[in-house]
Scaffold this motif. Sequence first.
Motif, PDB file in Angstrom:
ATOM      1  N   ASN A 295       4.860  -5.557   5.846  1.00  0.00           N
ATOM      2  CA  ASN A 295       3.726  -6.097   5.209  1.00  0.00           C
ATOM      3  C   ASN A 295       2.899  -5.085   4.468  1.00  0.00           C
ATOM      4  N   VAL A 296       2.492  -5.007   3.414  1.00  0.00           N
ATOM      5  CA  VAL A 296       1.709  -3.881   2.670  1.00  0.00           C
ATOM      6  C   VAL A 296       0.915  -4.323   1.810  1.00  0.00           C
ATOM      7  N   LYS A 297       0.037  -3.534   1.405  1.00  0.00           N
ATOM      8  CA  LYS A 297      -1.154  -3.723   0.556  1.00  0.00           C
ATOM      9  C   LYS A 297      -1.087  -2.763  -0.759  1.00  0.00           C
ATOM     10  N   VAL A 298      -1.289  -3.449  -1.819  1.00  0.00           N
ATOM     11  CA  VAL A 298      -1.222  -2.932  -3.077  1.00  0.00           C
ATOM     12  C   VAL A 298      -2.224  -1.842  -3.433  1.00  0.00           C
ATOM     13  N   VAL A 299      -2.102  -0.650  -3.688  1.00  0.00           N
ATOM     14  CA  VAL A 299      -3.270   0.396  -4.031  1.00  0.00           C
ATOM     15  C   VAL A 299      -3.264   0.403  -5.458  1.00  0.00           C
ATOM     16  N   LYS A 300      -2.392   0.460  -6.213  1.00  0.00           N
ATOM     17  CA  LYS A 300      -2.415   0.975  -7.553  1.00  0.00           C
ATOM     18  C   LYS A 300      -1.070   0.495  -8.612  1.00  0.00           C
TER      19      LYS A 300
ATOM     20  N   VAL B  52      10.207 -10.713  -2.412  1.00  0.00           N
ATOM     21  CA  VAL B  52       8.712 -10.529  -1.709  1.00  0.00           C
ATOM     22  C   VAL B  52       8.013 -11.890  -1.621  1.00  0.00           C
ATOM     23  N   THR B  53       7.095 -11.851  -0.697  1.00  0.00           N
ATOM     24  CA  THR B  53       6.091 -13.054  -0.892  1.00  0.00           C
ATOM     25  C   THR B  53       5.120 -12.405  -1.039  1.00  0.00           C
ATOM     26  N   VAL B  54       4.417 -12.909  -2.388  1.00  0.00           N
ATOM     27  CA  VAL B  54       3.100 -12.651  -2.907  1.00  0.00           C
ATOM     28  C   VAL B  54       2.004 -13.843  -2.932  1.00  0.00           C
ATOM     29  N   ARG B  55       0.921 -13.880  -2.586  1.00  0.00           N
ATOM     30  CA  ARG B  55       0.082 -15.085  -2.844  1.00  0.00           C
ATOM     31  C   ARG B  55       0.664 -16.508  -2.273  1.00  0.00           C
ATOM     32  N   GLY B  56       1.623 -16.487  -1.314  1.00  0.00           N
ATOM     33  CA  GLY B  56       2.122 -17.772  -1.038  1.00  0.00           C
ATOM     34  C   GLY B  56       3.475 -18.154  -1.721  1.00  0.00           C
ATOM     35  N   TYR B  57       3.866 -17.360  -2.531  1.00  0.00           N
ATOM     36  CA  TYR B  57       5.168 -17.744  -3.236  1.00  0.00           C
ATOM     37  C   TYR B  57       6.160 -16.569  -3.305  1.00  0.00           C
ATOM     38  N   GLU B  58       7.513 -16.992  -3.474  1.00  0.00           N
ATOM     39  CA  GLU B  58       8.569 -15.840  -3.420  1.00  0.00           C
ATOM     40  C   GLU B  58       8.592 -15.319  -4.897  1.00  0.00           C
ATOM     41  N   LEU B  59       9.075 -14.081  -4.861  1.00  0.00           N
ATOM     42  CA  LEU B  59       9.214 -13.485  -5.961  1.00  0.00           C
ATOM     43  C   LEU B  59      10.099 -12.396  -5.940  1.00  0.00           C
ATOM     44  N   SER B  60      10.876 -12.156  -7.027  1.00  0.00           N
ATOM     45  CA  SER B  60      12.153 -11.069  -6.947  1.00  0.00           C
ATOM     46  C   SER B  60      11.662 -10.086  -8.145  1.00  0.00           C
ATOM     47  N   ILE B  61      11.722  -8.806  -7.437  1.00  0.00           N
ATOM     48  CA  ILE B  61      11.270  -7.531  -8.347  1.00  0.00           C
ATOM     49  C   ILE B  61      12.241  -6.583  -8.552  1.00  0.00           C
ATOM     50  N   ARG B  62      12.649  -6.162  -9.716  1.00  0.00           N
ATOM     51  CA  ARG B  62      13.535  -5.057 -10.119  1.00  0.00           C
ATOM     52  C   ARG B  62      13.251  -3.920  -9.443  1.00  0.00           C
ATOM     53  N   LYS B  63      14.156  -2.986  -9.079  1.00  0.00           N
ATOM     54  CA  LYS B  63      13.838  -1.751  -8.616  1.00  0.00           C
ATOM     55  C   LYS B  63      12.843  -0.859  -9.465  1.00  0.00           C
ATOM     56  N   ALA B  64      13.138  -0.925 -10.667  1.00  0.00           N
ATOM     57  CA  ALA B  64      12.329  -0.073 -11.652  1.00  0.00           C
ATOM     58  C   ALA B  64      10.974  -0.798 -11.552  1.00  0.00           C
ATOM     59  N   ASP B  65      10.462  -2.106 -11.684  1.00  0.00           N
ATOM     60  CA  ASP B  65       9.158  -2.684 -11.580  1.00  0.00           C
ATOM     61  C   ASP B  65       8.797  -2.293  -9.925  1.00  0.00           C
ATOM     62  N   ALA B  66       9.471  -2.357  -9.098  1.00  0.00           N
ATOM     63  CA  ALA B  66       8.766  -1.901  -7.658  1.00  0.00           C
ATOM     64  C   ALA B  66       8.433  -0.445  -7.613  1.00  0.00           C
ATOM     65  N   GLU B  67       9.158   0.197  -8.391  1.00  0.00           N
ATOM     66  CA  GLU B  67       8.710   1.679  -8.246  1.00  0.00           C
ATOM     67  C   GLU B  67       7.256   1.832  -8.939  1.00  0.00           C
ATOM     68  N   MET B  68       6.990   0.925  -9.698  1.00  0.00           N
ATOM     69  CA  MET B  68       5.519   1.362 -10.453  1.00  0.00           C
ATOM     70  C   MET B  68       4.465   0.636  -9.401  1.00  0.00           C
ATOM     71  N   ILE B  69       4.642   0.124  -8.364  1.00  0.00           N
ATOM     72  CA  ILE B  69       3.857  -0.559  -7.378  1.00  0.00           C
ATOM     73  C   ILE B  69       3.278   0.436  -6.190  1.00  0.00           C
ATOM     74  N   GLU B  70       2.468   1.139  -6.189  1.00  0.00           N
ATOM     75  CA  GLU B  70       1.950   1.993  -5.117  1.00  0.00           C
ATOM     76  C   GLU B  70       1.354   1.224  -4.118  1.00  0.00           C
ATOM     77  N   ILE B  71       1.803   1.366  -2.699  1.00  0.00           N
ATOM     78  CA  ILE B  71       1.031   0.593  -1.689  1.00  0.00           C
ATOM     79  C   ILE B  71       0.874   1.604  -0.708  1.00  0.00           C
ATOM     80  N   GLU B  72       0.166   0.860   0.527  1.00  0.00           N
ATOM     81  CA  GLU B  72      -0.227   1.783   1.552  1.00  0.00           C
ATOM     82  C   GLU B  72       0.155   0.999   2.914  1.00  0.00           C
TER      83      GLU B  72
END
Length: 73
Positions: A12-17, A53-73
Amino acid sequence: MKTLRQVKVGDNVKVVKLHGEGAVKRRIMDMGITKGVDIHIRKVAPLGDPVEVTVRGYELSIRKADAEMIEIE
């Protein structure tokens, strides 16, 4: 900087930027991934693309390229 692409299944992670420009960043935000939101990593495909991933109660599939743009903590 740790990105969504680097996390393991079950974390479980939190989006920073969100990185990226224009339409790509807007599409990620439209999917519900915004600063401060919690994300649970459900599955990763055998070759690593896509990540489910599960975001806000629903399932979502994200490409690697898009996942790399999401900074987490």
